[in-house]
Design a protein around this motif. Structure first.
Motif, PDB file in Angstrom:
ATOM      1  N   ASP A 185      45.338  47.179  36.490  1.00 35.63           N
ATOM      2  CA  ASP A 185      45.831  48.517  36.135  1.00 35.63           C
ATOM      3  C   ASP A 185      45.325  49.531  37.161  1.00 35.63           C
ATOM      4  OD1 ASP A 185      46.974  50.655  34.928  1.00 35.63           O
ATOM      5  OD2 ASP A 185      45.722  50.626  33.133  1.00 35.63           O
ATOM      6  N   GLU A 186      46.157  49.791  38.170  1.00 33.34           N
ATOM      7  CA  GLU A 186      45.809  50.709  39.260  1.00 33.34           C
ATOM      8  C   GLU A 186      44.384  50.455  39.776  1.00 33.34           C
ATOM      9  OE1 GLU A 186      47.102  54.677  39.003  1.00 33.34           O
ATOM     10  OE2 GLU A 186      48.836  54.222  37.762  1.00 33.34           O
ATOM     11  N   PRO A 187      44.140  49.249  40.267  1.00 31.63           N
ATOM     12  CA  PRO A 187      42.766  48.849  40.596  1.00 31.63           C
ATOM     13  C   PRO A 187      42.149  49.621  41.754  1.00 31.63           C
ATOM     14  CG  PRO A 187      44.326  47.208  41.374  1.00 31.63           C
ATOM     15  CD  PRO A 187      45.102  48.173  40.543  1.00 31.63           C
ATOM     16  N   THR A 188      42.966  50.318  42.555  1.00 35.61           N
ATOM     17  CA  THR A 188      42.396  51.032  43.705  1.00 35.61           C
ATOM     18  C   THR A 188      42.445  52.551  43.545  1.00 35.61           C
ATOM     19  OG1 THR A 188      44.540  50.974  44.838  1.00 35.61           O
ATOM     20  CG2 THR A 188      43.008  49.184  45.314  1.00 35.61           C
ATOM     21  N   SER A 189      42.995  53.055  42.437  1.00 34.42           N
ATOM     22  CA  SER A 189      43.247  54.504  42.382  1.00 34.42           C
ATOM     23  C   SER A 189      41.967  55.326  42.247  1.00 34.42           C
ATOM     24  CB  SER A 189      44.219  54.839  41.254  1.00 34.42           C
ATOM     25  OG  SER A 189      43.649  54.510  40.026  1.00 34.42           O
ATOM     26  N   ALA A 190      40.849  54.702  41.831  1.00 27.89           N
ATOM     27  CA  ALA A 190      39.592  55.456  41.725  1.00 27.89           C
ATOM     28  C   ALA A 190      38.738  55.308  42.987  1.00 27.89           C
ATOM     29  CB  ALA A 190      38.797  54.979  40.509  1.00 27.89           C
ATOM     30  N   LEU A 191      39.274  54.624  44.011  1.00 27.67           N
ATOM     31  CA  LEU A 191      38.478  54.315  45.206  1.00 27.67           C
ATOM     32  C   LEU A 191      38.815  55.250  46.362  1.00 27.67           C
ATOM     33  CD1 LEU A 191      38.798  50.418  45.278  1.00 27.67           C
ATOM     34  CD2 LEU A 191      36.947  51.780  44.291  1.00 27.67           C
ATOM     35  N   ASP A 192      37.808  55.479  47.214  1.00 33.60           N
ATOM     36  CA  ASP A 192      38.076  56.167  48.474  1.00 33.60           C
ATOM     37  C   ASP A 192      38.986  55.278  49.319  1.00 33.60           C
ATOM     38  OD1 ASP A 192      36.334  58.154  47.697  1.00 33.60           O
ATOM     39  OD2 ASP A 192      34.599  57.223  48.663  1.00 33.60           O
ATOM     40  N   PRO A 193      39.850  55.911  50.141  1.00 35.80           N
ATOM     41  CA  PRO A 193      40.808  55.119  50.931  1.00 35.80           C
ATOM     42  C   PRO A 193      40.171  53.998  51.749  1.00 35.80           C
ATOM     43  CG  PRO A 193      41.348  57.445  51.067  1.00 35.80           C
ATOM     44  CD  PRO A 193      40.069  57.353  50.285  1.00 35.80           C
ATOM     45  N   GLU A 194      38.973  54.251  52.322  1.00 35.04           N
ATOM     46  CA  GLU A 194      38.382  53.207  53.176  1.00 35.04           C
ATOM     47  C   GLU A 194      37.879  52.017  52.364  1.00 35.04           C
ATOM     48  OE1 GLU A 194      35.003  56.269  52.663  1.00 35.04           O
ATOM     49  OE2 GLU A 194      37.183  56.244  52.806  1.00 35.04           O
ATOM     50  N   LEU A 195      37.723  52.181  51.043  1.00 34.27           N
ATOM     51  CA  LEU A 195      37.283  51.067  50.201  1.00 34.27           C
ATOM     52  C   LEU A 195      38.456  50.321  49.561  1.00 34.27           C
ATOM     53  CD1 LEU A 195      34.264  52.780  48.403  1.00 34.27           C
ATOM     54  CD2 LEU A 195      34.213  51.284  50.399  1.00 34.27           C
ATOM     55  N   THR A 196      39.625  50.938  49.616  1.00 33.91           N
ATOM     56  CA  THR A 196      40.808  50.337  48.994  1.00 33.91           C
ATOM     57  C   THR A 196      41.162  49.003  49.653  1.00 33.91           C
ATOM     58  OG1 THR A 196      41.691  52.461  48.297  1.00 33.91           O
ATOM     59  CG2 THR A 196      43.278  50.705  48.603  1.00 33.91           C
ATOM     60  N   GLY A 197      41.028  48.962  50.980  1.00 36.32           N
ATOM     61  CA  GLY A 197      41.437  47.775  51.741  1.00 36.32           C
ATOM     62  C   GLY A 197      40.721  46.509  51.310  1.00 36.32           C
ATOM     63  N   ARG A 230      42.125  36.409  19.913  1.00 37.28           N
ATOM     64  CA  ARG A 230      41.084  36.425  20.951  1.00 37.28           C
ATOM     65  C   ARG A 230      41.222  35.223  21.890  1.00 37.28           C
ATOM     66  NH1 ARG A 230      37.385  38.143  17.068  1.00 37.28           N
ATOM     67  NH2 ARG A 230      36.540  36.046  16.848  1.00 37.28           N
ATOM     68  N   ARG A 231      41.552  34.082  21.311  1.00 36.82           N
ATOM     69  CA  ARG A 231      41.698  32.857  22.118  1.00 36.82           C
ATOM     70  C   ARG A 231      42.862  33.003  23.109  1.00 36.82           C
ATOM     71  NH1 ARG A 231      44.399  28.469  22.065  1.00 36.82           N
ATOM     72  NH2 ARG A 231      45.510  28.853  20.132  1.00 36.82           N
ATOM     73  N   ILE A 232      43.971  33.545  22.614  1.00 42.46           N
ATOM     74  CA  ILE A 232      45.149  33.724  23.486  1.00 42.46           C
ATOM     75  C   ILE A 232      44.856  34.765  24.570  1.00 42.46           C
ATOM     76  CG2 ILE A 232      47.567  34.493  23.565  1.00 42.46           C
ATOM     77  CD1 ILE A 232      47.801  33.370  20.654  1.00 42.46           C
ATOM     78  N   CYS A 233      44.204  35.861  24.164  1.00 43.13           N
ATOM     79  CA  CYS A 233      43.899  36.924  25.128  1.00 43.13           C
ATOM     80  C   CYS A 233      42.887  36.481  26.177  1.00 43.13           C
ATOM     81  CB  CYS A 233      43.411  38.183  24.409  1.00 43.13           C
ATOM     82  SG  CYS A 233      44.735  38.995  23.498  1.00 43.13           S
ATOM     83  N   ALA A 234      42.109  35.451  25.858  1.00 43.31           N
ATOM     84  CA  ALA A 234      41.150  34.925  26.839  1.00 43.31           C
ATOM     85  C   ALA A 234      41.867  34.309  28.035  1.00 43.31           C
ATOM     86  CB  ALA A 234      40.224  33.901  26.183  1.00 43.31           C
ATOM     87  N   SER A 235      43.165  34.024  27.898  1.00 46.83           N
ATOM     88  CA  SER A 235      43.905  33.474  29.045  1.00 46.83           C
ATOM     89  C   SER A 235      44.480  34.585  29.936  1.00 46.83           C
ATOM     90  CB  SER A 235      45.006  32.514  28.585  1.00 46.83           C
ATOM     91  OG  SER A 235      45.911  33.172  27.741  1.00 46.83           O
ATOM     92  N   THR A 236      44.134  35.855  29.618  1.00 47.70           N
ATOM     93  CA  THR A 236      44.465  36.952  30.535  1.00 47.70           C
ATOM     94  C   THR A 236      43.171  37.550  31.060  1.00 47.70           C
ATOM     95  OG1 THR A 236      44.401  38.719  28.861  1.00 47.70           O
ATOM     96  CG2 THR A 236      46.494  37.565  29.144  1.00 47.70           C
ATOM     97  N   GLY A 237      43.184  37.932  32.331  1.00 51.79           N
ATOM     98  CA  GLY A 237      42.054  38.667  32.903  1.00 51.79           C
ATOM     99  C   GLY A 237      42.535  40.056  33.232  1.00 51.79           C
ATOM    100  N   MET A 238      41.726  41.089  32.914  1.00 49.53           N
ATOM    101  CA  MET A 238      42.164  42.472  33.149  1.00 49.53           C
ATOM    102  C   MET A 238      41.185  43.177  34.071  1.00 49.53           C
ATOM    103  SD  MET A 238      44.416  44.836  31.382  1.00 49.53           S
ATOM    104  CE  MET A 238      44.601  46.617  31.346  1.00 49.53           C
ATOM    105  N   VAL A 239      41.739  43.852  35.068  1.00 48.80           N
ATOM    106  CA  VAL A 239      40.938  44.663  35.975  1.00 48.80           C
ATOM    107  C   VAL A 239      41.411  46.108  35.837  1.00 48.80           C
ATOM    108  CG1 VAL A 239      40.306  45.074  38.394  1.00 48.80           C
ATOM    109  CG2 VAL A 239      40.636  42.727  37.566  1.00 48.80           C
ATOM    110  N   PHE A 240      40.479  46.979  35.471  1.00 46.02           N
ATOM    111  CA  PHE A 240      40.816  48.367  35.160  1.00 46.02           C
ATOM    112  C   PHE A 240      40.608  49.269  36.380  1.00 46.02           C
ATOM    113  CE2 PHE A 240      39.433  46.264  31.314  1.00 46.02           C
ATOM    114  CZ  PHE A 240      40.341  46.683  30.348  1.00 46.02           C
ATOM    115  N   GLN A 241      41.058  50.504  36.206  1.00 47.39           N
ATOM    116  CA  GLN A 241      40.872  51.516  37.236  1.00 47.39           C
ATOM    117  C   GLN A 241      39.387  51.771  37.478  1.00 47.39           C
ATOM    118  OE1 GLN A 241      43.433  54.669  36.059  1.00 47.39           O
ATOM    119  NE2 GLN A 241      42.749  56.035  37.652  1.00 47.39           N
ATOM    120  N   HIS A 242      38.616  51.840  36.375  1.00 45.38           N
ATOM    121  CA  HIS A 242      37.207  52.223  36.474  1.00 45.38           C
ATOM    122  C   HIS A 242      36.261  51.061  36.162  1.00 45.38           C
ATOM    123  CE1 HIS A 242      38.139  56.368  37.259  1.00 45.38           C
ATOM    124  NE2 HIS A 242      38.955  56.382  36.238  1.00 45.38           N
TER     125      HIS A 242
END
Length: 260
Positions: free
Chosen positions: A181-193, A93-105
């Protein structure tokens, strides 16, 4: 704030990583080195192992074989019999705390305000005092252009705003490495930017980033390197400009023709 990795030491090291789901051999001996401040775009068709690779880096999935070192800390390595062994759960857990993850959803806590979403992990995981973390959280919200939403609940936000809050939340843990992990794939195109703008800003600040994406312009303009994955291996690992100008692997050529 982010560049905590000591000089000369890679931000991320993978050696011979294997991952199976039953009979499905998803990662087949993946090796990779990422230097501090590098932005790596991970491309490939569906099922090539891209998302699984990211999930193994923050222990959402366990590997069967191989070595993973994050920010100088060994998350997993082979034992004498050649099987992957992890340290105890607290260490993991301590080691993984040094990674930040942003998901599709997004994965925001719906019952918490935007500010509460940001301060929850630093308080519970790192034991930081609320009065210490709130100013940092507000600064991160200012950075992603959402300070005015600090007291709003996620259901009052657009998809692009939710994703920017998710990025700020990951940054609140002061990670050495950000995984997208594909942070924009669940977004409408105008929100991707607006999300890509935030990610470009992080890249400009030398945040180490691994980005699984279908946004070819972002990969070409922002990434230092492109990893092209095919059937669980890294088929190409080259500077982004070279990859887009002259892909070598037949699958990469076909992929780019389809995407561009």
């Amino acid at each position: 704030m982010h560049d905590k990795t000591s000089k000369g030491q890679p931000a991320l090291l993978l050696e011979g990583v294997h991952k199976r789901f039953g009979d499905n051999h998803v990662l087949r001996g993946v090796s990779l080195q990422v230097q501090p401040g590098e932005v790596i775009a991970i491309l490939g068709s569906s099922g090539s192992g891209k998302s699984t690779l990211l999930r193994c880096l923050n222990h959402l999935e366990s590997v069967e074989q191989g070595r993973i070192v994050i920010d100088g800390q060994t998350l997993v390595e082979n034992d004498g019999s050649g099987k992957a062994r992890y340290p105890d759960e607290r260490q993991v857990r301590r080691i993984c705390a040094s990674t930040g993850m942003v998901f599709q959803h997004f994965n925001l806590f719906p019952h918490m305000t935007v500010l509460q979403n940001l301060i929850e992990a630093p308080m519970t995981v790192k034991g930081l005092k609320r009065e210490l973390i709130v100013p940092q959280a507000e600064e991160l919200l200012r950075k992603v252009g959402l300070l005015d939403k600090r007291d709003a609940y996620p259901n009052r936000l657009s998809g692009g705003q939710k994703q920017r809050v998710a990025i700020a939340r990951a940054l609140a843990m002061q990670p050495a490495l950000m995984l997208f992990d594909e942070p924009t794939s669940a977004l409408d195109p105008e929100l991707t930017g607006e999300v890509l703008r935030t990610m470009r800003q992080l890249a400009a600040e030398h945040m180490t980033m691994l980005v699984v994406t279908h946004e070819m312009a972002f990969a070409r303009e922002v990434a230092h390197r492109v990893l092209f994955m095919d059937q669980g291996v890294i088929a190409e690992d080259r500077p982004a400009q070279d990859f887009f100008r002259d892909p070598r692997h037949p699958r990469a050529c076909a992929f780019l023709q389809h995407m561009l």
